[in-house]
Every structure is written in C-alpha cells, then in structure tokens.
Design an enzyme around this catalytic site. Structure first.
Site, short mmCIF file in Angstrom:
data_model
loop_
_atom_site.label_atom_id
_atom_site.label_comp_id
_atom_site.label_asym_id
_atom_site.label_seq_id
_atom_site.Cartn_x
_atom_site.Cartn_y
_atom_site.Cartn_z
N ARG A 185 0.84 -1.20 0.00
CA ARG A 185 0.00 0.00 0.00
C ARG A 185 0.87 1.25 0.00
NH1 ARG A 185 -3.83 -3.49 3.13
NH2 ARG A 185 -2.71 -3.26 5.07
N PHE A 234 -11.87 -4.44 -5.49
CA PHE A 234 -11.87 -5.35 -4.34
C PHE A 234 -11.32 -4.60 -3.13
CE2 PHE A 234 -10.93 -7.76 -8.24
CZ PHE A 234 -12.03 -8.60 -8.32
N ASP A 274 -16.28 -2.74 -4.17
CA ASP A 274 -16.34 -4.04 -3.52
C ASP A 274 -17.77 -4.57 -3.62
OD1 ASP A 274 -14.26 -5.54 -1.45
OD2 ASP A 274 -16.36 -6.10 -1.13
N ASP A 308 -6.80 -5.94 -6.00
CA ASP A 308 -6.43 -6.72 -4.80
C ASP A 308 -7.54 -7.74 -4.51
OD1 ASP A 308 -5.31 -7.60 -2.43
OD2 ASP A 308 -6.03 -5.91 -1.24
N CYS A 310 -3.27 -13.49 -3.86
CA CYS A 310 -2.96 -13.88 -2.48
C CYS A 310 -3.12 -15.38 -2.29
CB CYS A 310 -3.82 -13.11 -1.49
SG CYS A 310 -5.60 -13.37 -1.70
#
Length: 400
Positions: A214, A230, A252, A301, A341
């Site tokens: 970030r 996201f 989101d 993300d 991730c």
C-alpha cells in the site's frame, strides 16, 4: 506426553528434509506406541534417523506438524517463550509494530497459530489441534514479552472460525479469551487511520500483509484518478487519497465492506475525494470500458480465486480477465498494481497470466517492481504455504 514414534516411508519426508514443517498421512510407514490426537510424537526417518518432534492428528491429512528438529527437546513453557521472544525481536527489526502479525504459524516455528496485534488488542487464529492446546499459554507469554517493552494488551479475541479447522476435526469457534472489550479498534498504518472490526471483519479483521505494498502505491497516486478494485475496507483507496490523488473510486461486492470503507474515509477527512461503489468488479470493469472511462492508476487486490490446487485453472481465467479489463482502462503511461494472495497461483503462473492479459489487451508492461507480503508474514523456504502473496506494479503503455 506421548513417547510414540512415527516412522517415515523410505523416500518420503522430502518437505521436512528441505526445511519444511509438515508430514502428510501418506508419508508415514508406522506409529509405534500409544498417543492421542494432539500429542507430541517423535519422528524417525525410515532407517531410524531422528528427524524431530511434532504434533500428530489422525483426523488431518497433515498428519504431523513439526515443532522442533531436536528429538530431545522438551516442549514446555520455557521453549514456547523462546519462540515468542524470537518472533517479537524479528518484528521489532523488520516492521512497524504498532499493528503487525506477531506470529505467523509455521514461518515462526509455531505451526497452525496466527497472532495479529492491532494497537493494544490481540487477535488469535488457531488452525491445528496440537497448538490449540497451547494457545492460551502462548497468549500469556506474548502479553508478558510485550509488557517488557511497555506494551499493555487490553484484550484478546479468538477468530478460529476458518473452514480449514474442519480439516483438523475441530469445531469453528470465535469469542473473547479473557475479559470482553470493544472490538472496534482504531489503528494507524502508513499515516492512514482505520477502524478494524476484529469480531466480524474478514479473517482476523484487517489484511496486514499488504502494508508496504500500500505504501509503494502512494507515490504513484499524487494528482491521479485512481480505481481500487476489491477494496474491502478501503485500504489501497485511502492510501491513494492520503497521497494526494484527485479522485479515488473504491469498489467491492460487499455492502458491509463498502460502508466500513466509507467510514474509514471520513475518519481520515477524505470523504469528498474518496468514494465507494458496491458493485461486482467483473461486471463493472467492462461497463467502465464501454463508457470510455480512463484512470491513471488501477489497483487489483482480489480475494484468493485459487483456494485449492484443483481450482487453479479457473482461477487463472479470472485473474486474466480482470487484469485484461484493468489494462484497457488505464491511460497510456498509467500504472497497474495487481496481485494474487493464493499460494496455489505460483509466481510463474501468475506472471504468465499477466503476460497473456497484456497481449490480449494490446498493452505493453514496464515492470516497476515485484513485491511479496510484508516481513511480518515471513516466507519460510521449503514451507510453500508461507509464500502466497505476489504483487506487481507496472507502467502500462500502448503500442508505441
């Protein structure tokens, strides 16, 4: 404590021989002696060579999680305190400890246990039977070690409610360990304030692993129009706003996440500059493209699309689609921050997926940097599950 001995099959145990922590059910030839699930057992190679000691659980495919390479080591409170001290000293040298992951399971040689520190609150996630029996002892040791540095923990909340607990034959639980307290906790990271909901937020309440990613995005965002996909509780969007972006849109699919993100924007005085949409990213991106919208920076993300080895092929399609759409929305010379991730999406596969997306979008990528998770989520070589976050920043160029 059991003195049972587990003996590996000939040719097995490659993971622990390379430095890993897991022994799977199909690697074990025999277990001699009496034990109960969750007990410590000694591990021998097929020829009797001592490999270490670990917790056994016959309900799990990960049959043994190694605690120590020393078969003679007593795993007592003194041993656990050394592990906790080592974890804390490592964090003090490598990260901002105001909020950080204090214990990261196998990578801190405490398999199956996660402890996150949010200001003066601890959140605990226990994912393995053996360590579950020790979690309260370990928590008291964490409090003791932190207090020596003047940090008083006011509350502990358990978030052992992940589905993977069922793979260990354990029920999913959440609740206070000790006295109840206000579970909305304010933290500051990279100069951005957040209200973290440790009781109802995803995982342990906040994704600490992206802390320095970030921060890396901040320098790209001054004066920029930014799209954060996201967004969850708005973390990348708020970093863009703090850095001086002229407009930030966070997206989101969760209304609760969007409401929390908007509250975080107001907390930072960014309510007018940073706005949020409750939309499905897969549907939104083609719509923005059709309208001719353009952005200086797009951030992707997403959650882990690949949660198992069998889902990798479909996950790659999802990553390719969102990255292709994002690249088409970026002004010539703008920037894309994108990640996965999932540890099942290997570096090689993710990189190739991005290459395919760029080719289909007719964009050329200039790599700014490649990053992984923050150092408080250390990557233990040979423990593949500890390496999961792959994060790229690219400059996106048209056909020049």
């Amino acid at each position: 404590m059991s003195e049972a001995i587990a003996t590996l099959k000939k040719g097995e145990g490659r993971t622990i021989k390379a430095g890993g922590m897991w022994i799977f059910d199909n690697e074990i030839q025999s277990v001699m002696g009496s034990f109960e699930d969750g007990d410590m057992v000694i591990v021998h190679d097929h020829d009797g060579y001592p490999m270490g000691k670990g917790f056994i659980n016959t309900a799990s495919k990960i049959r043994i999680r190694l605690m120590t390479r020393n078969c003679g080591q007593v795993v007592d409170e003194m041993f656990l305190e050394r592990r906790v001290r080592d974890a804390w000293e490592y964090r003090k040298r490598t990260v901002d400890t105001s909020s950080c992951r204090l214990i990261f399971g196998e990578a801190d040689f405490l398999p199956g246990l996660v402890v996150d520190k949010f200001s003066d609150v601890l959140v605990v996630e226990s994912l393995a039977l053996g360590i579950d029996r020790l979690k309260e002892t370990i928590i008291e040791l964490v409090k003791k070690v932190l207090l020596e540095d003047g940090i008083r923990i006011r509350g502990v909340y358990e978030r052992s409610d992940a589905k993977v607990r069922s793979n260990e034959g354990m029920e999913r639980i959440k609740g206070f360990i000790g006295e109840a307290f206000d579970t909305d906790v304010e933290i500051t990271e990279n100069g951005v304030k957040y209200m973290v909901d440790v009781k109802e937020g995803q995982k342990t309440g906040f994704f600490l692993d992206q802390k320095y990613n970030r921060l890396a995005v901040q320098k790209l965002c001054e004066g920029a129009r930014v799209l954060d996909c996201f967004t969850h509780t708005g973390s990348f969007a708020l970093n863009a706003g703090i850095a001086g972006a002229r407009e930030v849109i966070g997206v989101d699919a969760s209304l609760a996440a969007v409401e929390r993100a908007a509250a975080n924007a107001r907390l930072n005085g960014l309510g007018e500059k940073v706005s949020f949409l409750c939309e499905d990213v897969f549907e939104l991106l083609p719509g923005l493209e059709a309208k001719g919208e353009k952005f200086d920076v797009v951030i992707l993300d997403p959650p882990a699309f690949a949660k198992s080895r069998s889902s990798v092929k479909n996950a790659a399609k999802g990553y390719r689609e969102i990255n292709l759409r994002a690249m088409k929305l970026i002004r010539d010379g703008g920037y894309l921050a994108t990640c996965t991730c999932s540890h099942f999406m290997t570096y090689e596969l993710f990189t190739e997926t991005l290459r395919q997306a760029a080719r289909s979008a007719r964009r050329r990528l200039r790599q700014v940097e490649f990053r992984t998770q923050a150092p408080d989520h250390p990557i233990l070589w040979a423990a593949d599950e500890s390496y999961y976050l792959k994060f790229y920043i690219f400059q996106v160029c048209g056909e020049r």
